[in-house]
Scaffold this active site. Structure first.
Site, PDB file in Angstrom:
ATOM      1  N   CYS A   4      -0.904  -5.235  -7.519  1.00 36.66           N
ATOM      2  CA  CYS A   4      -1.026  -4.054  -8.141  1.00 36.66           C
ATOM      3  C   CYS A   4       0.352  -3.745  -8.429  1.00 36.66           C
ATOM      4  O   CYS A   4       1.312  -3.474  -7.966  1.00 36.66           O
ATOM      5  CB  CYS A   4      -1.502  -3.081  -6.902  1.00 36.66           C
ATOM      6  SG  CYS A   4      -1.247  -1.450  -7.131  1.00 36.66           S
ATOM      7  N   CYS A  57       2.003  -0.562  -7.343  1.00 33.17           N
ATOM      8  CA  CYS A  57       2.565  -0.788  -5.748  1.00 33.17           C
ATOM      9  C   CYS A  57       3.641  -1.657  -5.969  1.00 33.17           C
ATOM     10  O   CYS A  57       4.690  -1.500  -5.287  1.00 33.17           O
ATOM     11  CB  CYS A  57       1.400  -1.202  -5.039  1.00 33.17           C
ATOM     12  SG  CYS A  57      -0.370  -0.566  -5.157  1.00 33.17           S
TER      13      CYS A  57
HETATM   14  P1  FAD Z   1      -2.761  -1.338   6.066  1.00 34.05           P
HETATM   15  O1  FAD Z   1      -1.660  -0.021   5.294  1.00 34.05           O
HETATM   16  O2  FAD Z   1      -2.871  -2.311   4.943  1.00 34.05           O
HETATM   17  O3  FAD Z   1      -1.846  -1.954   7.094  1.00 34.05           O
HETATM   18  C1  FAD Z   1      -2.437  -3.178   7.911  1.00 34.05           C
HETATM   19  C2  FAD Z   1      -2.143  -3.082   9.308  1.00 34.05           C
HETATM   20  O4  FAD Z   1      -0.739  -2.774   9.614  1.00 34.05           O
HETATM   21  C3  FAD Z   1      -2.740  -1.816  10.083  1.00 34.05           C
HETATM   22  O5  FAD Z   1      -4.177  -2.125  10.185  1.00 34.05           O
HETATM   23  C4  FAD Z   1      -2.076  -1.435  11.233  1.00 34.05           C
HETATM   24  O6  FAD Z   1      -2.649  -2.249  12.507  1.00 34.05           O
HETATM   25  C5  FAD Z   1      -0.705  -1.786  10.840  1.00 34.05           C
HETATM   26  N1  FAD Z   1      -0.142  -0.439  10.325  1.00 34.05           N
HETATM   27  C6  FAD Z   1      -0.340   0.276   9.541  1.00 34.05           C
HETATM   28  N2  FAD Z   1       0.640   1.176   9.194  1.00 34.05           N
HETATM   29  C7  FAD Z   1       1.619   0.767  10.110  1.00 34.05           C
HETATM   30  C8  FAD Z   1       2.798   1.463  10.039  1.00 34.05           C
HETATM   31  N3  FAD Z   1       3.402   2.382   9.547  1.00 34.05           N
HETATM   32  N4  FAD Z   1       3.507   0.869  11.221  1.00 34.05           N
HETATM   33  C9  FAD Z   1       3.343  -0.368  11.922  1.00 34.05           C
HETATM   34  N5  FAD Z   1       2.169  -0.836  11.748  1.00 34.05           N
HETATM   35  C10 FAD Z   1       1.348  -0.287  10.846  1.00 34.05           C
HETATM   36  N6  FAD Z   1      -1.764   1.593  -1.962  1.00 34.05           N
HETATM   37  C11 FAD Z   1      -1.726   2.594  -2.944  1.00 34.05           C
HETATM   38  O7  FAD Z   1      -2.789   3.442  -2.793  1.00 34.05           O
HETATM   39  N7  FAD Z   1      -0.666   3.025  -3.287  1.00 34.05           N
HETATM   40  C12 FAD Z   1       0.576   2.457  -3.450  1.00 34.05           C
HETATM   41  O8  FAD Z   1       1.465   2.879  -3.842  1.00 34.05           O
HETATM   42  C13 FAD Z   1       0.524   1.341  -2.542  1.00 34.05           C
HETATM   43  N8  FAD Z   1       1.652   0.687  -2.378  1.00 34.05           N
HETATM   44  C14 FAD Z   1       1.765  -0.687  -1.728  1.00 34.05           C
HETATM   45  C15 FAD Z   1       2.959  -1.246  -1.737  1.00 34.05           C
HETATM   46  C16 FAD Z   1       3.008  -2.391  -0.973  1.00 34.05           C
HETATM   47  C17 FAD Z   1       4.035  -3.297  -0.806  1.00 34.05           C
HETATM   48  C18 FAD Z   1       2.006  -2.969  -0.128  1.00 34.05           C
HETATM   49  C19 FAD Z   1       1.915  -4.286   0.766  1.00 34.05           C
HETATM   50  C20 FAD Z   1       0.707  -2.236  -0.145  1.00 34.05           C
HETATM   51  C21 FAD Z   1       0.666  -0.969  -0.900  1.00 34.05           C
HETATM   52  N9  FAD Z   1      -0.584  -0.006  -1.021  1.00 34.05           N
HETATM   53  C22 FAD Z   1      -0.476   0.738  -1.703  1.00 34.05           C
HETATM   54  C23 FAD Z   1      -1.463  -0.539  -0.136  1.00 34.05           C
HETATM   55  C24 FAD Z   1      -1.610   0.172   1.103  1.00 34.05           C
HETATM   56  O9  FAD Z   1       0.027  -0.080   1.633  1.00 34.05           O
HETATM   57  C25 FAD Z   1      -2.509  -0.299   2.480  1.00 34.05           C
HETATM   58  O10 FAD Z   1      -2.195  -1.341   2.613  1.00 34.05           O
HETATM   59  C26 FAD Z   1      -4.066  -0.023   1.853  1.00 34.05           C
HETATM   60  O11 FAD Z   1      -4.272   1.175   1.605  1.00 34.05           O
HETATM   61  C27 FAD Z   1      -4.929  -0.443   3.083  1.00 34.05           C
HETATM   62  O12 FAD Z   1      -4.758   0.266   4.168  1.00 34.05           O
HETATM   63  P2  FAD Z   1      -5.165  -0.033   5.529  1.00 34.05           P
HETATM   64  O13 FAD Z   1      -5.523   1.097   6.461  1.00 34.05           O
HETATM   65  O14 FAD Z   1      -6.387  -0.894   5.687  1.00 34.05           O
HETATM   66  O15 FAD Z   1      -4.176  -0.846   6.307  1.00 34.05           O
END
Ligand code: FAD
Length: 390
Positions: free
Chosen positions: A315, A318
């Site tokens: 993305c 992102c």
């Molecule tokens: P995710 O956030 O993908 O997390 C995966 C796992 O990591 C979780 O299940 C949990 O076990 C663990 N985890 C979660 N948070 C934490 C924490 N703070 N500390 C430690 N462990 C943790 N999405 C957007 O809508 N806008 C953006 O600008 C954006 N920028 C991104 C930039 C990057 C570099 C990346 C890799 C992703 C970005 N995303 C963005 C996507 C977003 O970060 C999440 O991955 C997505 O929203 C799915 O979230 P999720 O709840 O499935 O878990």
């Protein structure tokens, strides 16, 4: 959230959560103005730089179904709300720079610090990111203010895989002294960065019923608010970046901004930094003064990998904000850990060698983490109002 605001943020920070809230309230408005100046609102990145960590054929998930998030039924939504549209970049200058007209390009060239060409590549390498990326001919200029960091719909297996690779970088050589503090700092930094992104996407979330961008309390609680450790890591990152800024203050006088317009920028930076507090972070505790230790070299190399993993994010928006913030943290780490306290010249030389894009990343990262702290406090108010039945 069950954080006690009168507690210290960490054993390496001599400030409480409440003290950081107070500092942030004090500087927030000035920081927003600074980040919006022409000098700080453009960033450069190469959107086509290949991901060197894995290829599509080693089963990295890249198809649409595993790269989208939260909304149950994307197919029922109009084209302009699809993740491919929410995650794209607006107002990007092409590599020849012709999109904006010549005058504006010349103006952007004037927004410089010293002579960037002489600033590259010192030996030994003290960088925590690849600063060569900014002089790459494929890199494009992006207007950050036209591309706010907010919900994009990016997610699912693909982004989870990226996060998991980032956390896997936190694996240092066994048996070195200082390993556990460094490991803990690395984890908190990455987790704070992750929590900050989650806070932004919850704070500016698309309500697909009304079409409005608005805070989504349930999403914030599920991603950040219900995990005090994640909230605390946000504050930890605030401490890291603000201490780095505090540390370069005496050496900023040397920086020459090319146009008279930017003299203004310099006084805006000084004005913010002079309101920061040196005890916010004690970087000397992390590597126990073993300046040349293997742990620090490992830390630097592994953090550089984190900045490069951003090239694997599909993305674009992102990836942009991921690059800005990992570069901002990399710059903070360089300032905190590579300035030799006993050598005034080395301190000045690190600051003189900062490139324009490292400075831009540093200020924008501070703005992002500062916005996250502000949002956490707003979400707390929303939560309390809900608890009170309001
Ligand atoms: P995710 O956030 O993908 O997390 C995966 C796992 O990591 C979780 O299940 C949990 O076990 C663990 N985890 C979660 N948070 C934490 C924490 N703070 N500390 C430690 N462990 C943790 N999405 C957007 O809508 N806008 C953006 O600008 C954006 N920028 C991104 C930039 C990057 C570099 C990346 C890799 C992703 C970005 N995303 C963005 C996507 C977003 O970060 C999440 O991955 C997505 O929203 C799915 O979230 P999720 O709840 O499935 O878990």
């Amino acid at each position: 959230c069950t954080i006690d605001k009168d507690e210290l943020v960490s054993p390496t920070c001599d400030v409480t959560f409440q003290e950081i809230n107070d500092i942030n309230n004090d500087i927030r408005e000035s920081l927003v103005s600074l980040a919006r100046t022409d000098f700080f609102k453009y960033f450069k990145l190469d959107l086509y730089k290949p991901c060197t960590f894995w290829s599509d054929n080693n089963r990295f998930c890249v198809n649409r179904a595993c790269a989208v998030d939260v909304v149950e039924d994307w197919d029922s939504l109009p084209d302009y709300w699809q993740p491919e549209v929410l995650g794209k970049l607006d107002d990007v200058e092409d590599t020849e720079g012709n999109k904006k007209g010549e005058d504006e390009c010349r103006f952007l060239d004037e927004l410089c610090v010293g002579n960037d060409n002489q600033k590259q590549f010192t030996a030994p390498d003290v960088n925590y990111c690849d600063i060569g990326d900014f002089s790459n001919s494929e890199a494009v200029l992006v207007d950050l203010s036209a591309n706010p960091e907010r919900f994009t719909g990016y997610g699912g297996e693909e982004s989870a895989q990226i996060w998991s690779s980032i956390y896997k970088e936190n694996c240092f050589s066994e048996g070195e002294s200082g390993q556990s503090l460094a490991k803990n700092a690395f984890y908190r930094l990455v987790s704070g960065f992750h929590a900050s992104i989650a806070t932004h996407l919850s704070n500016e979330h698309l309500n697909t019923e009304t079409g409005k961008w608005e805070p989504n309390l349930d999403l914030f609680m599920a991603r950040v608010g219900n995990f005090p450790e994640r909230v605390s890591n946000l504050y930890f990152n605030y401490a890291i970046v603000s201490k780095a800024l505090w540390k370069i203050k005496p050496y900023l006088d040397h920086l020459t901004f090319c146009s008279s317009y930017n003299e203004d920028v310099k006084s805006m930076i000084m004005n913010i930094i002079s309101r920061l507090d040196s005890k916010i972070f004690n970087e000397d505790l992390i590597f126990e003064n073993e300046l040349s230790s293997k742990v620090k070299d490992d830390f630097r190399a592994r953090f550089k990998n984190v900045t490069q993993i951003m090239d694997c994010v599909h993305c674009d928006r992102c990836r942009l904000w991921g690059k800005v913030q990992t570069t901002g943290y990399a710059t903070s780490l360089k300032i905190l850990f590579e300035l030799d306290e006993r050598d005034e010249k080395s301190k000045q030389s690190i600051v003189d060698k900062l490139t324009k894009y490292e400075l831009i990343a540093l200020i924008n990262t501070f703005d992002r983490i500062s916005k996250s702290i502000e949002s956490v406090n707003n979400f707390e108010k929303l939560y309390n109002t809900r608890l009170a039945g309001g």
